[in-house]
Design a protein around this motif. Structure first.
Motif, mmCIF file in Angstrom:
data_model
loop_
_atom_site.group_PDB
_atom_site.id
_atom_site.type_symbol
_atom_site.label_atom_id
_atom_site.label_comp_id
_atom_site.label_asym_id
_atom_site.label_seq_id
_atom_site.Cartn_x
_atom_site.Cartn_y
_atom_site.Cartn_z
ATOM 1 N N VAL A 1 -4.396 -0.795 -5.953
ATOM 2 C CA VAL A 1 -5.911 -0.255 -5.978
ATOM 3 C C VAL A 1 -6.313 -0.505 -6.970
ATOM 4 O O VAL A 1 -7.930 -0.821 -7.210
ATOM 5 C CB VAL A 1 -5.425 1.381 -5.762
ATOM 6 N N TRP A 2 -6.007 -0.827 -8.054
ATOM 7 C CA TRP A 2 -6.170 -0.624 -9.387
ATOM 8 C C TRP A 2 -7.237 -2.797 -9.638
ATOM 9 O O TRP A 2 -8.187 -2.682 -9.952
ATOM 10 C CB TRP A 2 -5.761 -0.651 -10.693
ATOM 11 N N TYR B 1 1.933 -2.290 -5.066
ATOM 12 C CA TYR B 1 1.810 -0.918 -5.016
ATOM 13 C C TYR B 1 0.993 -0.718 -5.414
ATOM 14 O O TYR B 1 0.016 -0.607 -5.431
ATOM 15 C CB TYR B 1 3.329 -0.964 -6.443
ATOM 16 N N GLN B 2 0.993 1.163 -5.586
ATOM 17 C CA GLN B 2 -0.238 2.107 -5.180
ATOM 18 C C GLN B 2 0.461 3.095 -6.114
ATOM 19 O O GLN B 2 1.085 3.231 -6.388
ATOM 20 C CB GLN B 2 -0.132 2.738 -3.606
ATOM 21 N N PRO C 1 1.046 2.815 -13.354
ATOM 22 C CA PRO C 1 -0.305 2.569 -12.534
ATOM 23 C C PRO C 1 -1.619 1.946 -12.844
ATOM 24 O O PRO C 1 -1.008 1.470 -14.762
ATOM 25 C CB PRO C 1 -0.990 4.257 -12.581
ATOM 26 N N ASP D 1 -0.404 -3.096 -9.078
ATOM 27 C CA ASP D 1 -1.385 -2.150 -8.264
ATOM 28 C C ASP D 1 -2.270 -3.118 -7.799
ATOM 29 O O ASP D 1 -3.355 -2.964 -8.692
ATOM 30 C CB ASP D 1 -1.644 -1.528 -9.304
#
Ligand code: ZN
Length: 148
Positions: free
Chosen positions: A63-64, A31-32, A46, A61
């Motif tokens: 992106v993380w 997920y983002q 997040p 996450d």
């Protein structure tokens, strides 16, 4: 993702040795930010990865995790994912801890056992500096120590 497959393969072997069957996670959700799946009504946050016992899945996450990977190397993935799978293993064995910190430390321990086992089995290859890299990632991804 390779870290997931290898770690689950490791645990499937261990369960088999003990005449039990490892139950693979049902979903591996990227997920983002805030668009993660909720876990029993609790929203995904997040910059996190988590195991959800309701539904037996892992979400992270992306992106993380990608940012950690870019900054700190592949050790990021090999700390976070085996740790969360450690929780999936806990859900299938003994999981009656008095304190959450015990659950978290055991998940770290399971992650280390999986990595060590995969290296021993020749499936993963440890490179020079990996140990330091894993420690740095453990520190970066771990829960803040001040709440302990
Ligand atoms: Zn954890």
């Amino acid at each position: 993702m390779l870290a997931r497959c290898l770690t689950e393969w490791f645990w499937a072997q261990r369960f088999q040795e003990n005449d039990t069957v490892y139950r693979p996670i049902t979903r591996f959700v990227a997920y983002q930010g805030t668009d993660g799946p909720d876990c029993g009504g609790q929203a995904a946050v997040p910059e996190n990865a988590f195991y959800c016992p309701i539904g037996h899945f892992i979400a992270y996450d992306a992106v993380w995790l990608k940012a950690m990977y870019d900054q700190l190397g592949d050790g990021a993935v090999y700390v976070v994912i085996p740790h969360e799978l450690g929780h999936a293993v806990q859900a299938q064995v003994l999981d009656n801890f008095s304190f959450n910190v015990q659950r978290e430390l055991q998940a770290d321990c399971y992650a280390g056992a999986a990595l060590g086992g995969l290296i021993q089995a020749g499936v993963l290859r440890a490179e020079q500096g990996d140990e330091e890299e894993l420690l740095i990632n453990l520190q970066a991804a771990g829960d803040p120590t001040d709440v302990w």
